[in-house]
Design a protein around this motif. Sequence first.
Motif, PDB file in Angstrom:
ATOM      1  N   PHE A 175       0.812  -1.216   0.000  1.00 23.27           N
ATOM      2  CA  PHE A 175       0.000   0.000   0.000  1.00 23.27           C
ATOM      3  C   PHE A 175       0.847   1.267   0.000  1.00 23.27           C
ATOM      4  N   ASN A 176       1.785   1.366   0.923  1.00 24.64           N
ATOM      5  CA  ASN A 176       2.549   2.602   1.074  1.00 24.64           C
ATOM      6  C   ASN A 176       3.780   2.691   0.187  1.00 24.64           C
TER       7      ASN A 176
ATOM      8  N   GLY B  46       4.619   4.311  -4.094  1.00 24.64           N
ATOM      9  CA  GLY B  46       5.990   4.779  -3.939  1.00 24.64           C
ATOM     10  C   GLY B  46       6.660   5.111  -5.260  1.00 24.64           C
ATOM     11  N   THR B  47       7.749   5.828  -5.160  1.00 27.08           N
ATOM     12  CA  THR B  47       8.543   6.144  -6.341  1.00 27.08           C
ATOM     13  C   THR B  47       9.404   4.944  -6.716  1.00 27.08           C
TER      14      THR B  47
ATOM     15  N   GLU C 117      12.557   4.893  -6.953  1.00 28.22           N
ATOM     16  CA  GLU C 117      13.699   4.881  -6.036  1.00 28.22           C
ATOM     17  C   GLU C 117      13.323   4.293  -4.680  1.00 28.22           C
ATOM     18  N   ARG C 118      12.132   4.616  -4.194  1.00 26.55           N
ATOM     19  CA  ARG C 118      11.675   4.094  -2.900  1.00 26.55           C
ATOM     20  C   ARG C 118      11.449   2.588  -2.975  1.00 26.55           C
ATOM     21  N   ILE C 119      10.876   2.138  -4.077  1.00 28.17           N
ATOM     22  CA  ILE C 119      10.652   0.702  -4.270  1.00 28.17           C
ATOM     23  C   ILE C 119      11.996  -0.020  -4.296  1.00 28.17           C
ATOM     24  N   ARG C 120      12.939   0.514  -5.052  1.00 30.41           N
ATOM     25  CA  ARG C 120      14.274  -0.078  -5.165  1.00 30.41           C
ATOM     26  C   ARG C 120      14.961  -0.154  -3.798  1.00 30.41           C
ATOM     27  N   ALA C 121      14.865   0.924  -3.032  1.00 34.03           N
ATOM     28  CA  ALA C 121      15.490   0.961  -1.705  1.00 34.03           C
ATOM     29  C   ALA C 121      14.859  -0.066  -0.762  1.00 34.03           C
TER      30      ALA C 121
ATOM     31  N   ALA D 267       1.564  -0.584 -13.317  1.00 35.99           N
ATOM     32  CA  ALA D 267       2.471  -1.517 -13.987  1.00 35.99           C
ATOM     33  C   ALA D 267       3.922  -1.067 -13.881  1.00 35.99           C
ATOM     34  N   GLU D 268       4.170   0.233 -13.974  1.00 36.01           N
ATOM     35  CA  GLU D 268       5.557   0.721 -13.893  1.00 36.01           C
ATOM     36  C   GLU D 268       6.172   0.457 -12.515  1.00 36.01           C
TER      37      GLU D 268
END
Length: 64
Positions: free
Chosen positions: A8-9, A14-15, A17-21, A49-50
């Motif tokens: 969810f968050n 998320g961006t 970069e946030r997903i990657r982190a 999807a992105e």
Amino acid sequence: MIGGMDQFNILTSGTRERIRAEVRRLFEGFGRDGGYILSASDHFFDTPAENLRAFAEAAKECEY
């Protein structure tokens, strides 16, 4: 262990970069000795999807 990604968050809103982190944090925290399966904590039906692509690409970079 399986799961841990906050769908969810982070995954849904998320961006990249946030997903990657977060992928890296989970993998390093739970996958140090192997046996961790990265996945969303629950469903991800509303996730763009992105964001799913960013999640998959970040997971590909994680190796034991």
